[in-house]
Design an enzyme around this catalytic site. Structure first.
Site, mmCIF file in Angstrom:
data_model
loop_
_atom_site.group_PDB
_atom_site.id
_atom_site.type_symbol
_atom_site.label_atom_id
_atom_site.label_comp_id
_atom_site.label_asym_id
_atom_site.label_seq_id
_atom_site.Cartn_x
_atom_site.Cartn_y
_atom_site.Cartn_z
ATOM 1 N N LEU A 2 26.310 110.707 38.591
ATOM 2 C CA LEU A 2 25.084 109.963 38.837
ATOM 3 C C LEU A 2 24.445 109.476 37.542
ATOM 4 O O LEU A 2 23.925 108.359 37.466
ATOM 5 C CB LEU A 2 24.089 110.830 39.615
ATOM 6 C CG LEU A 2 24.449 111.168 41.066
ATOM 7 C CD1 LEU A 2 23.389 112.090 41.656
ATOM 8 C CD2 LEU A 2 24.589 109.914 41.911
ATOM 9 N N THR A 59 21.579 110.801 27.080
ATOM 10 C CA THR A 59 21.950 112.035 26.396
ATOM 11 C C THR A 59 23.110 112.709 27.114
ATOM 12 O O THR A 59 23.287 112.579 28.327
ATOM 13 C CB THR A 59 20.777 113.026 26.315
ATOM 14 O OG1 THR A 59 20.542 113.619 27.603
ATOM 15 C CG2 THR A 59 19.512 112.342 25.825
ATOM 16 N N ASP A 103 21.868 119.393 24.660
ATOM 17 C CA ASP A 103 22.085 120.453 25.630
ATOM 18 C C ASP A 103 20.701 120.837 26.145
ATOM 19 O O ASP A 103 19.903 121.420 25.405
ATOM 20 C CB ASP A 103 22.779 121.649 24.961
ATOM 21 C CG ASP A 103 23.111 122.765 25.944
ATOM 22 O OD1 ASP A 103 22.480 122.836 27.023
ATOM 23 O OD2 ASP A 103 23.992 123.592 25.629
ATOM 24 N N ASN A 136 18.519 114.333 35.069
ATOM 25 C CA ASN A 136 19.714 114.342 35.895
ATOM 26 C C ASN A 136 20.670 115.481 35.564
ATOM 27 O O ASN A 136 21.457 115.899 36.422
ATOM 28 C CB ASN A 136 20.441 113.000 35.745
ATOM 29 C CG ASN A 136 21.826 113.019 36.336
ATOM 30 O OD1 ASN A 136 22.000 113.004 37.547
ATOM 31 N ND2 ASN A 136 22.842 113.079 35.470
ATOM 32 N N SER A 141 16.791 115.772 42.411
ATOM 33 C CA SER A 141 16.809 116.958 43.247
ATOM 34 C C SER A 141 17.868 116.788 44.332
ATOM 35 O O SER A 141 18.828 116.032 44.170
ATOM 36 C CB SER A 141 15.415 117.200 43.830
ATOM 37 O OG SER A 141 15.350 118.418 44.531
ATOM 38 N N TYR A 189 22.071 127.654 43.492
ATOM 39 C CA TYR A 189 21.873 126.215 43.327
ATOM 40 C C TYR A 189 20.611 125.792 44.062
ATOM 41 O O TYR A 189 19.764 125.083 43.504
ATOM 42 C CB TYR A 189 23.079 125.439 43.850
ATOM 43 C CG TYR A 189 22.878 123.942 43.800
ATOM 44 C CD1 TYR A 189 22.896 123.268 42.581
ATOM 45 C CD2 TYR A 189 22.651 123.209 44.958
ATOM 46 C CE1 TYR A 189 22.695 121.893 42.525
ATOM 47 C CE2 TYR A 189 22.443 121.837 44.908
ATOM 48 C CZ TYR A 189 22.474 121.185 43.697
ATOM 49 O OH TYR A 189 22.264 119.826 43.641
ATOM 50 N N LYS A 242 16.902 124.220 42.463
ATOM 51 C CA LYS A 242 16.284 122.976 42.901
ATOM 52 C C LYS A 242 14.948 123.225 43.611
ATOM 53 O O LYS A 242 14.040 122.395 43.515
ATOM 54 C CB LYS A 242 17.243 122.203 43.801
ATOM 55 C CG LYS A 242 18.506 121.715 43.075
ATOM 56 C CD LYS A 242 18.157 120.754 41.933
ATOM 57 C CE LYS A 242 19.404 120.125 41.343
ATOM 58 N NZ LYS A 242 19.091 119.139 40.267
ATOM 59 N N THR A 256 30.981 111.998 43.424
ATOM 60 C CA THR A 256 30.950 112.191 41.975
ATOM 61 C C THR A 256 31.743 113.445 41.629
ATOM 62 O O THR A 256 32.368 114.061 42.485
ATOM 63 C CB THR A 256 29.503 112.360 41.469
ATOM 64 O OG1 THR A 256 28.981 113.604 41.964
ATOM 65 C CG2 THR A 256 28.612 111.215 41.964
#
Length: 294
Positions: free
Chosen positions: A14, A32, A53, A80, A131, A145, A149, A180
């Protein structure tokens, strides 16, 4: 209107789609990635690539300051950077859990914290937190995970209220599934326990986690931590739309004069949010003193 973007995790998935879409419409992008070499194929005079990082708060502050020093005003911050961690709670080590939170939650928090003084000084800006619909509901084997979020959603909703008086918008982009690397090379796995084989089979259609299993120290008994007798499986084939679909939705989002705090993005994502909220409503309805709002 030409905008300037700051995008983390911009080298693939993404993040790369957001970067290329912004450049394609004539915007400037500060992108980045942990390894800037992974973006050498994107050559554009309007693109600046910086190493970062997001788990390192000091590096985040220095990089965000450097970005504002270089380009002046930044209109859109896209948090992201992140990945998926799959495993039942007892399949995960402390290091795996902390790294998930450091990347998905604290990474976005540090970038937001570093950017806010600049955005407040310029009196404008839009922070977009990438998100997931999983931050509305929950899913077995995705607990950490989901937790990362849910934490992102909690602080970002408050941040939206804090920054609104300064002309700064905050939006939680609750993404559905896209084709992805997220479920492939970007995903990490706990160490399989036989007790959860049936759940893996029901959720993924296979008894094992796909890809290389994370080898980490475990407090499990020898029988529980024994290697699986199954061959490692490939990731399930994706039937989801490409990341360019998500990028187009993000372009539309940042073009809105009054963007919402929450925006559901992706085919099927709205139905997933509806199901998750209905499940929560059913829980609350078991309490006779609780009345769900009309």
């Amino acid at each position: 209107m030409t905008r300037t973007w700051f995008i983390t995790g911009a080298n693939r998935g993404l993040g790369r789609a957001f970067t290329t879409a912004a450049l394609a419409q004539g915007d400037r992008v500060v992108a980045t990635a942990r390894d800037p070499k992974t973006m050498e194929d994107l050559r554009d005079e309007r693109l600046t690539v910086l190493p970062l990082d997001v788990r390192d708060r000091g590096a985040v502050i220095d990089t965000v300051n450097a970005a504002f020093d270089k380009v002046g005003t930044i209109d859109v911050i896209i948090n992201n950077a992140g990945y998926g961690l799959v495993g039942a709670l007892e399949e995960l080590t402390e290091a795996e859990i902390r790294d998930q939170m450091d990347t998905n939650f604290y990474g976005a928090l540090w970038v937001s914290q570093a950017a806010v003084p600049h955005l407040r000084a310029q009196g404008s800006g839009h922070i977009v937190q990438i998100s997931t619909v999983g931050a509305v509901g929950s899913l077995p084997l995705f607990g950490l995970y989901n937790a990362s979020k849910w934490a992102l959603e909690g602080f970002s909703a408050s941040l939206a209220d804090e920054l609104r008086p300064f002309g700064i918008h905050v939006t939680l982009a609750q993404m559905g599934g896209f084709d992805t690397d997220w479920a492939k090379s970007s995903m990490k796995f706990g160490t399989e326990l036989p007790a959860y084989t049936e759940q893996r089979q029901a959720l993924f259609g296979m008894p094992d986690y796909w890809g290389p299993l994370v080898q980490a120290e475990s407090a499990h008994t020898p029988d529980e931590s024994a290697p699986s007798t199954h061959e490692p499986a490939e990731a399930p084939e994706s039937t989801e739309p490409g990341p360019e679909v998500a990028a187009a939705a993000i372009l539309d989002l940042v073009a809105m004069p009054n963007p919402p705090v929450r925006k559901v993005i992706g085919p099927g994502a709205h139905q997933m949010v509806t199901m998750a909220l209905d499940a929560r409503r059913q829980d609350y309805l078991t309490d006779p003193e609780f009345t769900w709002p009309a």
